[in-house]
Design an enzyme around this catalytic site. Sequence first.
Site, PDB file in Angstrom:
ATOM      1  N   PRO A   1       0.785  -1.222   0.000  1.00  0.00           N
ATOM      2  CA  PRO A   1       0.000   0.000   0.000  1.00  0.00           C
ATOM      3  C   PRO A   1       0.826   1.285   0.000  1.00  0.00           C
ATOM      4  CG  PRO A   1      -0.169  -1.129   2.115  1.00  0.00           C
ATOM      5  CD  PRO A   1       0.481  -2.084   1.156  1.00  0.00           C
ATOM      6  N   ASN A   2       0.374   2.195  -0.822  1.00  0.00           N
ATOM      7  CA  ASN A   2       0.899   3.566  -0.934  1.00  0.00           C
ATOM      8  C   ASN A   2       2.255   3.660  -1.630  1.00  0.00           C
ATOM      9  OD1 ASN A   2      -1.334   4.867   0.403  1.00  0.00           O
ATOM     10  ND2 ASN A   2      -0.599   3.904   2.278  1.00  0.00           N
TER      11      ASN A   2
ATOM     12  N   ARG B   1       5.817  12.361  -2.570  1.00  0.00           N
ATOM     13  CA  ARG B   1       5.804  12.993  -1.246  1.00  0.00           C
ATOM     14  C   ARG B   1       6.875  12.333  -0.390  1.00  0.00           C
ATOM     15  NH1 ARG B   1       0.135  11.837  -0.551  1.00  0.00           N
ATOM     16  NH2 ARG B   1       0.778  10.876   1.389  1.00  0.00           N
TER      17      ARG B   1
ATOM     18  N   TYR C   1      11.822   8.620   1.664  1.00  0.00           N
ATOM     19  CA  TYR C   1      11.793   7.564   0.644  1.00  0.00           C
ATOM     20  C   TYR C   1      12.564   7.923  -0.637  1.00  0.00           C
ATOM     21  CZ  TYR C   1       8.080   5.821   3.674  1.00  0.00           C
ATOM     22  OH  TYR C   1       7.377   5.363   4.751  1.00  0.00           O
TER      23      TYR C   1
ATOM     24  N   ASN D   1       8.047  -5.570  -0.481  1.00  0.00           N
ATOM     25  CA  ASN D   1       7.911  -4.384   0.373  1.00  0.00           C
ATOM     26  C   ASN D   1       6.423  -4.257   0.655  1.00  0.00           C
ATOM     27  OD1 ASN D   1       7.753  -1.983   1.707  1.00  0.00           O
ATOM     28  ND2 ASN D   1       9.089  -0.853   0.295  1.00  0.00           N
TER      29      ASN D   1
ATOM     30  N   ALA E   1       2.925  -0.618   5.019  1.00  0.00           N
ATOM     31  CA  ALA E   1       2.397  -0.630   6.392  1.00  0.00           C
ATOM     32  C   ALA E   1       1.826  -1.984   6.799  1.00  0.00           C
ATOM     33  CB  ALA E   1       1.338   0.463   6.545  1.00  0.00           C
TER      34      ALA E   1
ATOM     35  N   HIS F   1       3.534  -4.203   9.446  1.00  0.00           N
ATOM     36  CA  HIS F   1       3.391  -4.017  10.888  1.00  0.00           C
ATOM     37  C   HIS F   1       2.023  -4.458  11.410  1.00  0.00           C
ATOM     38  CE1 HIS F   1       6.893  -1.691   9.871  1.00  0.00           C
ATOM     39  NE2 HIS F   1       6.175  -0.812   9.188  1.00  0.00           N
TER      40      HIS F   1
ATOM     41  N   ASP G   1       0.996 -15.537   7.313  1.00  0.00           N
ATOM     42  CA  ASP G   1       0.488 -16.884   7.024  1.00  0.00           C
ATOM     43  C   ASP G   1       0.675 -17.246   5.549  1.00  0.00           C
ATOM     44  OD1 ASP G   1      -0.252 -17.147   9.658  1.00  0.00           O
ATOM     45  OD2 ASP G   1      -2.393 -16.815   9.315  1.00  0.00           O
TER      46      ASP G   1
ATOM     47  N   GLU H   1      12.093  -9.725   2.748  1.00  0.00           N
ATOM     48  CA  GLU H   1      11.337  -8.557   3.218  1.00  0.00           C
ATOM     49  C   GLU H   1      12.208  -7.329   3.022  1.00  0.00           C
ATOM     50  OE1 GLU H   1      10.225  -8.765   7.370  1.00  0.00           O
ATOM     51  OE2 GLU H   1       9.930  -6.588   7.447  1.00  0.00           O
TER      52      GLU H   1
ATOM     53  N   HIS I   1      12.573  -2.958   3.013  1.00  0.00           N
ATOM     54  CA  HIS I   1      12.069  -1.615   3.319  1.00  0.00           C
ATOM     55  C   HIS I   1      13.050  -0.586   2.786  1.00  0.00           C
ATOM     56  CE1 HIS I   1       8.993  -3.417   5.684  1.00  0.00           C
ATOM     57  NE2 HIS I   1       9.912  -4.164   6.248  1.00  0.00           N
ATOM     58  N   ILE I   2      12.509   0.431   2.173  1.00  0.00           N
ATOM     59  CA  ILE I   2      13.346   1.504   1.624  1.00  0.00           C
ATOM     60  C   ILE I   2      14.032   2.260   2.765  1.00  0.00           C
ATOM     61  CG2 ILE I   2      13.263   3.693   0.346  1.00  0.00           C
ATOM     62  CD1 ILE I   2      10.753   2.451  -1.124  1.00  0.00           C
ATOM     63  N   SER I   3      13.248   2.583   3.784  1.00  0.00           N
ATOM     64  CA  SER I   3      13.788   3.320   4.930  1.00  0.00           C
ATOM     65  C   SER I   3      14.284   2.342   5.999  1.00  0.00           C
ATOM     66  CB  SER I   3      12.686   4.213   5.519  1.00  0.00           C
ATOM     67  OG  SER I   3      11.616   3.423   6.006  1.00  0.00           O
TER      68      SER I   3
ATOM     69  N   ARG J   1      12.955   4.680  12.985  1.00  0.00           N
ATOM     70  CA  ARG J   1      11.743   5.495  12.875  1.00  0.00           C
ATOM     71  C   ARG J   1      10.810   5.246  14.078  1.00  0.00           C
ATOM     72  NH1 ARG J   1       9.376   4.983   7.032  1.00  0.00           N
ATOM     73  NH2 ARG J   1       8.236   6.808   7.770  1.00  0.00           N
TER      74      ARG J   1
ATOM     75  N   ARG K   1       6.855   1.001  13.823  1.00  0.00           N
ATOM     76  CA  ARG K   1       7.470   0.393  12.624  1.00  0.00           C
ATOM     77  C   ARG K   1       8.554  -0.633  12.995  1.00  0.00           C
ATOM     78  NH1 ARG K   1       5.435   3.718   8.469  1.00  0.00           N
ATOM     79  NH2 ARG K   1       5.162   5.857   9.170  1.00  0.00           N
TER      80      ARG K   1
HETATM   81  O1  CA2 Z   1      10.493   1.937   4.257  1.00  0.00           O
HETATM   82  C1  CA2 Z   1       9.658   1.275   3.632  1.00  0.00           C
HETATM   83  O2  CA2 Z   1       9.860   0.809   2.509  1.00  0.00           O
HETATM   84  C2  CA2 Z   1       8.265   1.045   4.233  1.00  0.00           C
HETATM   85  O3  CA2 Z   1       7.884  -0.290   3.952  1.00  0.00           O
HETATM   86  C3  CA2 Z   1       7.330   2.027   3.550  1.00  0.00           C
HETATM   87  C4  CA2 Z   1       5.916   2.054   4.132  1.00  0.00           C
HETATM   88  C5  CA2 Z   1       5.960   2.177   5.652  1.00  0.00           C
HETATM   89  O4  CA2 Z   1       4.639   2.055   6.169  1.00  0.00           O
HETATM   90  C6  CA2 Z   1       6.846   1.130   6.294  1.00  0.00           C
HETATM   91  O5  CA2 Z   1       6.872   1.338   7.683  1.00  0.00           O
HETATM   92  C7  CA2 Z   1       8.254   1.228   5.746  1.00  0.00           C
HETATM   93  C8  CA2 Z   1       5.137   3.224   3.552  1.00  0.00           C
HETATM   94  C9  CA2 Z   1       5.017   3.219   2.072  1.00  0.00           C
HETATM   95  C10 CA2 Z   1       4.347   4.480   1.631  1.00  0.00           C
HETATM   96  O6  CA2 Z   1       5.217   5.160   0.771  1.00  0.00           O
HETATM   97  C11 CA2 Z   1       4.990   6.473   0.496  1.00  0.00           C
HETATM   98  C12 CA2 Z   1       5.861   7.067  -0.384  1.00  0.00           C
HETATM   99  C13 CA2 Z   1       5.694   8.399  -0.684  1.00  0.00           C
HETATM  100  C14 CA2 Z   1       4.665   9.134  -0.121  1.00  0.00           C
HETATM  101  C15 CA2 Z   1       3.797   8.539   0.750  1.00  0.00           C
HETATM  102  C16 CA2 Z   1       3.959   7.200   1.062  1.00  0.00           C
END
Ligand code: CA2
Length: 149
Positions: free
Chosen positions: A10-11, A18, A23, A79, A82, A85, A92, A103, A105-107, A112, A116
Amino acid sequence: MKTVLVLNGPNLNLLGTREPAVYGSQTLADVEALCVKACATHGLKLDFRQSNHEGVLVDAIQEAGRAQAAGTLIGVVLNAGAYTHTSVALHDAIKGAGVTLIELHISNVHAREAFRHHSYLSPAAKAVMAGFGVKGYPLAIAGLAEMAA
Ligand code: CA2
């Protein structure tokens, strides 16, 4: 030629629009281009997907498990955003599919917010990567290629 599934939750379709401080400024299309290049380097085919829907991600992981069992796929880079978490369903699915999954994650999620720091996916994953920015995607593909060799 075997496939790698790169699955985004998602997202992640909002990447590059943004929160560049967290990111980076590259879009999901840019990430796909990085993955195409990494797969070509390792003689692999890329299947790149994004969904905002948990069940669609579950279906994709199950499909990947069947493809790995059939010998046509070496693994998944996930990836889950959210859902990492929150999702027992994804935990499963990974276990049930028996698929080799990284698994990603970009960040650096551990640097954080506390919410998370816990992942439902890590116990079911083969490996976990966080904090390399979008360059983590080609690194994860290289890792899967190494594991499969
Ligand atoms: O660091 C990551 O890759 C995450 O999986 C990104 C998720 C976050 O919920 C995880 O804790 C860590 C969020 C992805 C949403 O990405 C956006 C990118 C630009 C603007 C808004 C959201």
